[in-house]
Design a protein around this motif. Structure first.
Motif, mmCIF file in Angstrom:
data_model
loop_
_atom_site.group_PDB
_atom_site.id
_atom_site.type_symbol
_atom_site.label_atom_id
_atom_site.label_comp_id
_atom_site.label_asym_id
_atom_site.label_seq_id
_atom_site.Cartn_x
_atom_site.Cartn_y
_atom_site.Cartn_z
ATOM 1 N N ARG A 81 16.203 21.652 -1.804
ATOM 2 C CA ARG A 81 17.580 21.407 -1.375
ATOM 3 C C ARG A 81 18.209 20.278 -2.190
ATOM 4 N N SER A 82 17.457 19.223 -2.430
ATOM 5 C CA SER A 82 18.078 18.058 -3.079
ATOM 6 C C SER A 82 18.381 18.328 -4.551
ATOM 7 N N ILE A 83 17.615 19.186 -5.196
ATOM 8 C CA ILE A 83 17.927 19.495 -6.595
ATOM 9 C C ILE A 83 19.096 20.481 -6.677
ATOM 10 N N ARG A 143 12.849 19.071 -1.518
ATOM 11 C CA ARG A 143 13.134 18.891 -2.941
ATOM 12 C C ARG A 143 13.984 20.050 -3.468
ATOM 13 N N GLY A 185 21.309 21.428 -4.146
ATOM 14 C CA GLY A 185 22.519 21.186 -3.375
ATOM 15 C C GLY A 185 22.796 22.306 -2.396
#
Lengths: 355, 813
Positions: free
Chosen positions: B424-426, B422, B428
């Protein structure tokens, strides 16, 4: 006869050469070659001569006539050229006088021009432009943007109230939830508009303008926000610009950042070539231009799923970014406008200068 | 918040200069707004001296000639310094500026001759060092600081913070834990990794348990979650030591006396405000916390009487209210020079309640600013611990046993799962889990490994701010992430940026005005209710249904404009008075009315234009077009025709327009109710006069309705390859017949063969007779396939003439 012809020709030649105007030349044509003139009469009288003289006299007279005609033509061309030249000299104008009638020059207000410039940049980046109401509900202006019930921004010192639950929008952000209610993801919108806060001093006017941005999709990261705003910064302030994200706090974004653009006046150095401090960024090398962040998951929870926006906005499935920037601030930086009040005074001396 | 750098570095010193500290704090979320210099610019030539002798100046009553030991480095010989302070005396340890020192006002000190004696320096007061306000006499260092036996010649900066960089920080509202120096030190620790000293409250010299001789009760625990108090006896009220005064001064607080200064110092260090009562002036030696009675009055420390309401909180003793909770103490129980017993209150108040009270009373203080952000109950004892140290140390006080402690002491800690994926996905960008744990640890979050990341325990001071996974992601990002973030663009699935039809119409309409030489203006949305009277709007008119503000900045800004005419006129008047009589402006903006039913507003985007004076600049070659009805109509035409709107005008009176020169602008209407786009006309002379204007023409249209009437796509229509036949026709008619009616009759009579008809001349005068006028019509006849002759159209022309005769028309000459 022959002598007379030669005499006439010589006399005519001299007079044609001396003729100064087309009018004089025309008089000479009549005098020497007109119907009643001597030379044509001689030509007509050739038949009455004795046969052995007809050839000689006729030829001489004819040659003389042709020669004079040629001379007249040549001289005529010369004189017309001279006369045109003279006429053109007389037609001289004072080309430095202003054009007439004068065409008034209008212009967009610098705030409109800047708003359009920003809209166009984000249109190019794939965003659509939407607008929203200026009288807004407390729900959209605060509640749905994750402001706690006691958040200070709700106070009557910070917000204009029309009724208990109705305010003049204090930012363009209420359109975030309205836009998500009306459209399913993915959503890429910018929202320009007028907003209101009860501040009035040298650096605040009670009305001002913002452009909100909102992008929501499956995988929109903070890095995407940075890239989008970098493209904006370069389009507005020049290709050499850079952006930096500083952590900040807003109730409706998490993480929240403030975005600085490297100063275009000093190339981000903070000082000028002569060593003096840059007046624009006050030596920082960076200009604060806007607030932004990843949309706070709580905001999605205020978006009901309906037929309009199905499958809706599940914070575990969608994510995105939002920003809000002040149009006055961008225009102020770009054009070096020293005082906010100039925007709303609308003095023609201001309007005529910009943009 | 102002944080003196040396104070900050006492708890965390990353070995950076002030700009290095600024950069790290700013880039991790504690923005340094400015760096101030407190005290002197350079510490050079400021030293500790000892006064060996102080003798009367032979020629000046108020001066003393001192021999001052400045240490071995100064050459061994005592310096001769002439001093005008009344309190200078032999044996004192003092602050001395030697020649070459630069004083805070920028003056460089040289040797000076004072009444015949050369002074080799200056003995300094606090104010001369800009580290305090004491200007009555010199600063005496005896007994100050950690070491009372100061050695002459020691650089003064080693003893006192005389050359201090002060950071002015912007603390965001979610971080009340950073409203104290130690909280900022923790941020600096997190941002740099430099060691963080133990919290100043980690050892508490006080004791728990009941306190003899003082009592506290709380009637409103919802607004006062915790109230703690300690009692100090044998307090000696005095001036604070110079180091303390220097720090307070640098932090922007005025030194008062040792007890008050301690409360301020502890607040600045811990973020928790405190209040000292003179216990002997607390009637009944008991305090009670309760909601105020509506209309109850309290006299606060600043000598003002404040009237409270039932949602405000007071602290009262046996004789009534003594303080407004969290905002300001009362005059009655204030610490004074004769105070010997102090009750030190450290309480937790409801943030929103304090904010409300502070706003309502217009009373803001360093304390209210902190309380309103919401402090945690744990912080109360932090402040008690530090204050107890200082009360004993600086006031010679004895801490009475026990601590009054009413309310909650804290709450259980929350544990939040932080998923690596999470993060990483928020963001980038990836942040390795061990790095996440390290960052969180520096910020006082404990973490345990979990299958997909970390289980993170939130420290008490962050419990209101960090409640979800995304809040932890922000913590990680701001310390390590934001600065490494790549600049990428979203995938933009299915997104194509374009303007809507209505937005394009708005731009085209604005551009049409600009192209005709008008300047766009941006007026105020706020208007004066009197505007409606000045515009002669009748009492029952739609335009009276305005949006009214409950809390306007002034009466003149208390309604939202229901029309653009007011702001256009305001701007026109401004420009006429400054820039001459010619004005050609337009505005494109929102106008508002209250909803017909229920709450809310009806808003539309209008475009309005105002013309006054001459339309063109003065020219050396001839006449100028004056701003009148037809000038405005031509301008309106240029916009609506460019947008391919099928429009017309209809005579109609508008209250603010000249009754004979006003019209409603209509769109469509062929077989259906026409849309009312707006109005067009010359201003009523009384309205113009109300703005000091001469003849002025205006129009305004609802751009939403214009967009609805403008075709989004214009279809091609074929035009004939043969030329049209053009003829003119002059006809005299009664002057009551409208031109539009004439043209309608002509079109109807001619049929399709008539391609176009227009009025190109209008004449009234002797030749046509009274009550009549002559119109000259330009007719254009056209067929698709054949060049027409005069003979072809002769019958058509006859029909036209006959039709006009029906209107009383006669052909002219």
């Amino acid at each position: 006869m022959i002598e007379r012809i030669e005499q006439l020709q010589a006399q005519a030649q001299a007079e044609i050469a001396a003729a100064g105007t087309s009018k004089t030349l025309e008089e000479l044509r009549v005098r020497y070659l007109g119907r009643k003139a001597e030379l044509p009469q001689m030509l007509r009288g050739v038949a009455e001569l004795e046969p052995d003289r007809r050839g000689e006299v006729g030829k001489a007279a004819n040659q003389a006539r042709q020669a004079l005609e040629r001379l007249l033509e040549e001289r005529s061309v010369e004189l017309q050229a001279q006369e045109l030249e003279g006429q053109l000299q007389e037609d001289l104008l004072d080309v430095t006088l202003p054009g007439a009638p004068p065409q008034p020059i209008g212009g967009l207000h610098v705030l409109s021009a800047t708003r359009r410039e920003l809209e166009d940049i984000f249109l190019g980046l794939g965003f659509t432009v939407i607008e929203g109401p200026e009288v807004e509900t407390v729900h959209y202006n605060f509640d749905a943007l994750n402001h706690s019930p006691t958040h200070p921004a709700r106070a009557r010192t910070d917000t204009f109230y029309v009724e208990q639950d109705l305010v003049l929008r204090t930012h363009t952000s209420p359109m975030q939830v309205r836009a998500m209610e009306a459209h399913p993801p993915p959503l890429y919108v910018v929202i320009p508009g007028r907003v209101y806060r009860p501040d009035s001093d040298a650096t605040h006017t009670p009305q001002f303008h913002q452009i909100e941005g909102l992008a929501v999709d499956e995988d929109i990261t903070l890095a995407d926000l940075k890239g989008t705003l970098l493209a904006f910064a370069r389009a507005v302030f020049g290709e050499e610009r850079d952006v930096r994200l500083r952590p900040h706090f807003f109730p409706f974004t998490e993480p929240s950042v403030e975005v600085d653009v490297s100063c275009f006046n000093c190339e981000g150095k903070g000082y000028m070539p002569d060593g003096s401090r840059c007046y624009l960024c006050k030596g920082e090398g960076w200009l604060e231009v806007l607030g932004a962040g990843e949309v706070d998951p709580n905001v999605y929870s205020y978006v009901p799923t309906t037929e309009l926006n199905a499958p809706g906005y599940d914070p575990e499935k969608v994510q995105g970014f939002a920003w809000g920037m002040g149009i006055e601030r961008i225009a102020m930086l770009k054009h070096g406008i020293p005082d906010l009040r100039l925007y709303f005074e609308n003095d023609l001396r201001f309007l005529e200068q910009l943009p | 918040m102002r944080v003196p750098l040396p104070w900050l570095l006492e708890y965390c010193d990353p070995g950076l200069d002030v700009h290095g500290v600024e950069e790290r704090l700013t880039m991790t979320g504690t923005k340094v707004e400015a760096i101030h210099r407190q005290g002197v610019g350079s510490a050079a030539n400021f030293v500790v001296g000892r006064v060996l002798e102080a003798e009367q100046h032979p020629d000046a009553d108020r001066l003393k000639v001192c021999r001052v030991d400045l240490g071995a480095d100064a050459g061994g010989e005592p310096a001769v310094i002439v001093c005008g302070a009344p309190n200078v005396a032999a044996g004192q340890t003092v602050a001395v500026a030697r020649p070459g020192a630069v004083l805070p006002d920028g003056r460089e000190l040289g040797e000076a001759r004072l009444r015949g004696i050369v002074s080799e320096g200056m003995i300094l007061s606090e104010s001369e060092l800009a580290i305090g306000e004491g200007a009555d006499g010199i600063l005496v260092l005896d007994g100050q600081g950690a070491d009372a036996q100061l050695v002459p010649g020691t650089p003064l900066a080693d003893v006192l913070e005389i050359a201090t960089d002060v950071l002015e920080l912007e603390i965001t509202p979610n971080r009340p834990d950073c409203l104290g120096v130690y909280g900022v030190a923790r941020e600096l620790h997190a941002a740099t990794g430099a060691p963080l000293a133990a919290a100043p409250w980690s050892e508490d010299p006080g004791t728990p348990g009941a306190v003899a001789g003082a009592q506290v009760s709380v009637e409103c625990p919802d607004l006062c979650p915790r109230f703690t108090a300690r009692v100090f006896e044998d307090v000696t009220i005095a001036e604070s030591p110079a180091w303390l005064k220097a720090r307070l001064t640098a932090a922007g607080q005025r030194p008062i006396n040792n007890v008050v200064d301690i409360t301020n110092y502890v607040m600045l260090l811990t973020g928790q405000p405190l209040h000292a009562f003179d216990l002997d002036r607390v009637a009944g030696a008991r305090l009670n916390v309760r909601r105020a009675h509506d209309g109850e009055q309290v006299e606060t420390l600043d000598g003002q009487t404040r009237t409270l309401d039932g949602e405000m909180v007071v602290i009262e003793d046996a004789e009534g209210p003594t303080s407004i909770a969290g905002l300001m103490g009362g005059a009655r129980s204030e610490v004074a020079s004769d105070t010997s017993r102090v009750l030190l209150e450290v309480a937790t108040w409801s943030g929103p309640n304090i904010h409300r009270t502070s706003s309502a009373l217009g009373l803001r203080s360093e304390a209210s600013n902190r309380f309103e952000k919401g402090l945690q109950p744990e912080q109360a004892m932090h402040a008690q611990a530090v204050a107890t140290h200082l009360m004993v140390e600086l006031c010679g006080a004895t801490a009475a046993p026990g601590t009054i402690d009413v309310g909650e002491q804290g709450r259980p800690a929350r544990v939040i799962r932080l998923r690596e994926q999470r993060v990483r996905s928020i963001l980038g960008v990836a942040v390795p889990v061990p790095r996440q744990a390290e960052i969180l640890g520096r910020l006082d979050f404990a973490s345990e490994p979990a299958p997909d990341g970390l289980d993170v325990t939130v420290p008490p001071l962050r419990r209101d701010d960090v409640t979800r996974e995304v809040d932890l992601i922000e913590e990680v990002a701001r310390i390590d992430g934001l600065e490494r973030l790549p600049a990428t663009l979203p995938a933009r699935r299915g997104a194509a940026g374009m303007l809507t039809h209505a937005q394009r119409v708005q731009r085209a309409a604005e551009d049409a005005m600009v192209g005709r030489g008008l300047h766009e203006v941006v007026g105020w949305s706020f208007a004066d209710p009197e505007l409606l009277d000045r515009l002669r709007i009748p009492a029952d008119d739609e335009m009276r249904r305005v949006v009214t503000l409950e809390n306007p900045l002034s009466q003149a800004q208390s309604i939202m404009r229901p029309t653009l005419v007011g702001s256009l006129l305001d701007i026109a008047r401004h420009n006429v008075s400054r820039n001459g009589p010619d004005v050609a402006i337009f505005e494109s903006g929102t106008v508002l009315r209250a909803a017909r039913e229920g709450p809310g507003s009806e808003e539309h985007h209008a475009l309005g234009a105002l013309l006054s004076g001459s339309l063109t600049p003065r020219s050396w070659r001839g006449a100028r077009d004056e701003a009148d009805f037809f000038a405005a109509k031509a301008l309106l035409s240029s916009m609506l025709d460019a947008l391919h709107v099928d429009w017309s005008v209809q005579p109609e009176t508008w209250p603010f327009l000249h009754p004979g020169r006003s019209a409603t602008v209509l769109a469509g209407g062929h077989g259906s109710e026409p849309a009312r786009l707006g109005y067009l006309g010359e201003l009523h002379p009384l309205v113009a006069a109300a703005w000091d204007m001469e003849r002025t023409a205006v129009f305004a249209v609802d751009l939403g309705k214009v967009a609805a009437a403008a075709p989004p796509v214009v279809a091609f229509s074929p035009f004939p390859s043969v030329p049209a036949l053009r003829q003119d026709l002059a006809v005299t008619l009664p002057d009551t017949v409208a031109a539009a009616e004439v043209l309608d009759r002509v079109r109807a009579a001619a049929g399709e063969i008539l391609d176009d008809v227009n009025v190109f001349d209008v004449y009234t005068g002797g030749q046509v007779g009274a009550g009549r006028r002559s119109l000259a019509l330009a007719l254009s006849f056209q067929t698709q396939d054949r060049t027409l002759t005069d003979e072809d159209v002769a019958p058509v022309r006859e029909r036209i003439v006959a039709a006009l005769a029906g209107l009383g028309g006669e052909l002219r000459g």
